[in-house]
Design an enzyme around this catalytic site. Structure first.
Site, PDB file in Angstrom:
ATOM      1  N   GLN A   1     167.730  38.822  14.096  1.00 23.88           N
ATOM      2  CA  GLN A   1     168.348  38.715  15.414  1.00 23.88           C
ATOM      3  C   GLN A   1     169.211  39.936  15.752  1.00 23.88           C
ATOM      4  OE1 GLN A   1     169.371  34.392  14.448  1.00 23.88           O
ATOM      5  NE2 GLN A   1     169.264  34.325  16.679  1.00 23.88           N
TER       6      GLN A   1
ATOM      7  N   HIS B   1     165.693  33.055   7.125  1.00 21.21           N
ATOM      8  CA  HIS B   1     166.231  32.636   8.427  1.00 21.21           C
ATOM      9  C   HIS B   1     165.126  32.814   9.486  1.00 21.21           C
ATOM     10  CE1 HIS B   1     170.105  31.991  10.856  1.00 21.21           C
ATOM     11  NE2 HIS B   1     169.116  31.953  11.736  1.00 21.21           N
TER      12      HIS B   1
ATOM     13  N   ASN C   1     167.463  28.528   6.307  1.00 21.37           N
ATOM     14  CA  ASN C   1     168.200  28.163   7.497  1.00 21.37           C
ATOM     15  C   ASN C   1     167.373  27.157   8.286  1.00 21.37           C
ATOM     16  OD1 ASN C   1     170.363  28.672   9.585  1.00 21.37           O
ATOM     17  ND2 ASN C   1     168.529  29.082  10.807  1.00 21.37           N
ATOM     18  N   GLU C   2     167.944  26.025   8.576  1.00 21.14           N
ATOM     19  CA  GLU C   2     167.356  25.008   9.454  1.00 21.14           C
ATOM     20  C   GLU C   2     165.882  24.735   9.183  1.00 21.14           C
ATOM     21  OE1 GLU C   2     168.366  26.190  13.449  1.00 21.14           O
ATOM     22  OE2 GLU C   2     170.480  25.776  13.133  1.00 21.14           O
TER      23      GLU C   2
HETATM   24  C1  FCB Z   1     170.580  28.233  15.422  1.00 20.35           C
HETATM   25  C2  FCB Z   1     169.884  29.330  14.647  1.00 20.35           C
HETATM   26  C3  FCB Z   1     170.453  30.697  14.906  1.00 20.35           C
HETATM   27  C4  FCB Z   1     170.813  30.891  16.366  1.00 20.35           C
HETATM   28  C5  FCB Z   1     171.613  29.740  16.892  1.00 20.35           C
HETATM   29  C6  FCB Z   1     172.033  29.875  18.336  1.00 20.35           C
HETATM   30  O1  FCB Z   1     169.772  27.098  15.499  1.00 20.35           O
HETATM   31  O2  FCB Z   1     170.027  29.108  13.264  1.00 20.35           O
HETATM   32  O3  FCB Z   1     169.539  31.641  14.442  1.00 20.35           O
HETATM   33  O4  FCB Z   1     169.680  31.146  17.096  1.00 20.35           O
HETATM   34  O5  FCB Z   1     170.875  28.558  16.748  1.00 20.35           O
END
Ligand code: FCB
Length: 419
Positions: free
Chosen positions: A24, A112, A154-155
Site C-alpha cells: 500500500q 498482507h 493479515n485478515e
Molecule cells: C484493512 C486492511 C488494510 C487497510 C484498512 C483500511 O482491512 O488490513 O490493509 O486497507 O483495512
C-alpha cells in the site's frame, strides 16, 4: 503487564503504534495486485516509500510511537519461485535496525493480501501452496534479526471473502468449496508458521490480525434480520476465535449445511490481533446472495467515513470483549478512518482510544493500539484518495504533510503513557 502508576489505565509497556503494509506504500512490480488493479499503472511506486523509508521512519519518531507494524512484500523478496532477492531482505532489515535504534518495537506482517505473481497462479486452494509460504516464512525468520512480534496473515477472512467468494481480489475466484479449502490451507500455514517462528525465536509473540466488525439486525423486531446478524457475527468474528480455542473450524452459511473441519491451530497464538473499523447492519432480502443485504447506516450520529463505513466506537468494546474469551493478550493491530476532515479524524481517534481505556479498566488484557495509518496510501479497490494518513501525501510530488491529527495522536500518546 507493568502498570504506569501515574493514575492512567494504560500499562507503561503498552504498545502505541502505527500500522502500514508494504504494497500500500511501495507498490511492487512482481506482485499480483499490480496487474490486478490498473489504478497503479501510472503510479506504480505509490508513495515511493521503498526509497523514502528513512524519511517516513522519521515521521514515526516525531509522532512518539514506541512500536510500528509493517509488512514484508513477499514478491520483492521472492520475485521468482526459486529466486531470493537478498537486497530486498537487507532493505527490510535496515528498516528493523532503524526502528530498534529509535526504541520502536517492530511488528512484522508476513502476508498482507499481496502475493508474488508466480504464487497466485497456483494460489491457496492448491496442494503445495502452503509449502511455498512456509519456505518464505522460514527464510524470513531465520534471516531477519531483532523481531519479536510476528503477524502471519493479515485478515485471512477478508482475503478469502475477496479472493474466493466475491472474486474482487486475486486470485479472483467465486467458489464456496475452493474458499473453504483455501481458508483451511491458510490456517494450517499459520499453525506451522507459528512453530517455525518459535523454533528460531522462543519468546516470539505470534498472531494473525483478524478483521472484526460489529453486526446488528437492520430491524431489531425482525427475527430474520436478527438471525442473520447472529450468523454473520459467528462466521466472520467468532469462528476463527473458536478454531484457535478448539482446533475445529465450524462454518455455517444461512440455509446451508454446517461444515466442520480440523485445523491444527489450537492455542497457536501468543496474543490476538484485532483490526476494527466499523459496524454493519444486516437485513434479510430474498433477492440477494444467500438472502443477505448488508449496509452501513449512520445510526449513532458519529457519521460515515469516506469508505462509507459507519463510525461506531462502542463496537470496538464489543469485539474486544468477545476476543478476550481467548484468554490471550489482545492488541488492536489496526483502527483508523478514511477522511480528509481532520476534526473528524481526531474525534474518531479519541473515541476509540477512550474505548480501549474503558476496556482496560474492566480488566481486559490489551497490550497495544496501532493506528492505521501513517501516510495516505493505496487503499486496494478504492484507489489513492481515501486519506487514511495522519500525514497527507501529494501523489504527484510525493510530499508528505502533517495534519493536526498527527499532533493529536502524539498528544494522546504522551498524555496516556509513561514510557
Ligand atoms: C484493512 C486492511 C488494510 C487497510 C484498512 C483500511 O482491512 O488490513 O490493509 O486497507 O483495512
Amino acid at each position: 503487564m507493568v502498570y504506569s502508576g501515574s493514575g492512567n489505565s494504560f500499562p507503561s509497556d503498552f504498545l502505541w503504534g502505527i500500522a502500514t503494509s508494504a504494497f500500500q506504500l511501495e507498490g511492487a512490480p512482481n506482485a499480483d495486485w499490480t496487474s490486478w488493479d490498473r489504478t497503479l499503472t501510472d503510479k506504480p511506486r505509490v508513495t515511493n516509500h521503498y526509497e523514502l523509508y528513512r524519511e517516513d521512519l522519521r515521521l514515526l519518531k516525531n509522532l512518539g510511537v514506541n512500536s510500528y507494524r509493517f509488512s514484508l512484500e513477499w514478491s520483492r523478496i521472492q520475485p521468482g519461485e526459486d529466486i531470493w532477492d537478498y537486497e530486498a531482505i537487507a532493505h527490510y532489515q535496515e528498516i528493523i535496525d532503524i526502528l530498534i535504534e529509535n526504541n520502536i518495537e517492530p511488528m512484522v506482517t508476513l502476508h498482507h493480501f499481496t502475493h508474488p505473481l508466480w504464487f497466485i497462479k497456483k494460489a491457496w486452494h492448491n496442494d503445495g501452496s502452503s509449502e511455498k509460504f512456509l519456505s518464505y516464512t522460514e527464510k524470513m525468520v531465520s534471516t531477519l534479526r531483532n523481531v519479536k512480534y510476528w503477524i502471519t496473515f493479515n485478515e485471512p477472512y477478508v482475503l478469502i471473502l475477496g479472493g474466493y467468494l466475491e472474486g474482487c481480489m486475486p486470485p479472483g475466484i467465486r467458489d464456496v468449496s475452493l474458499a473453504v479449502k483455501a481458508l483451511k490451507n491458510i490456517l494450517i500455514c499459520h499453525g506451522r508458521a507459528y512453530d517455525i517462528i518459535h523454533s528460531h525465536i522462543p519468546d516470539a509473540m505470534v498472531s494473525v490480525a483478524h478483521n472484526m466488525a460489529s453486526f446488528v439486525p437492520w430491524k431489531r423486531w425482525n427475527p430474520a434480520d436478527r438471525f442473520l446478524s447472529r450468523v454473520a457475527g459467528y462466521i466472520y468474528n467468532r469462528s476463527l476465535l473458536d478454531a484457535f480455542r478448539t482446533g475445529i473450524l465450524r462454518l455455517q452459511f444461512p440455509l446451508r449445511k454446517a461444515m466442520e473441519t480440523h485445523v491444527p491451530i489450537k492455542d497457536k497464538i501468543d496474543f490476538f490481533g484485532v483490526n476494527y473499523y466499523t459496524r454493519m447492519h444486516l437485513r434479510f432480502n430474498p433477492f440477494k446472495k444467500m438472502g443477505v443485504e448488508l449496509r452501513h447506516r449512520d445510526i449513532g450520529g458519529y457519521g460515515l467515513t469516506d469508505m462509507g463505513w459507519e463510525i461506531h466506537p462502542q463496537g470496538l468494546e464489543r469485539v474486544l470483549k468477545r476476543a478476550s474469551r481467548l484468554n490471550v493478550p489482545l492488541i488492536i493491530t489496526e483502527n483508523g478512518i478514511a477522511t480528509r476532515d481532520v476534526q473528524k479524524k481526531i474525534k474518531f481517534m479519541k473515541r476509540h482510544i477512550d474505548v480501549v481505556e474503558r476496556c482496560l479498566k474492566q480488566g481486559i488484557d490489551i497490550r497495544g493500539y496501532f493506528y492505521w495509518s501513517l501516510i495516505d496510501n493505496y487503499e486496494w479497490l478504492e484507489g489513492l484518495d481515501r486519506g487514511f494518513g495522519l500525514y497527507r501525501v501529494n501523489f504527484d510530488t510525493l510530499e508528505r504533510r502533517p495534519t493536526n491529527a498527527a499532533a493529536y495522536y502524539s498528544y494522546l500518546i504522551k498524555s496516556r503513557s509513561s514510557f
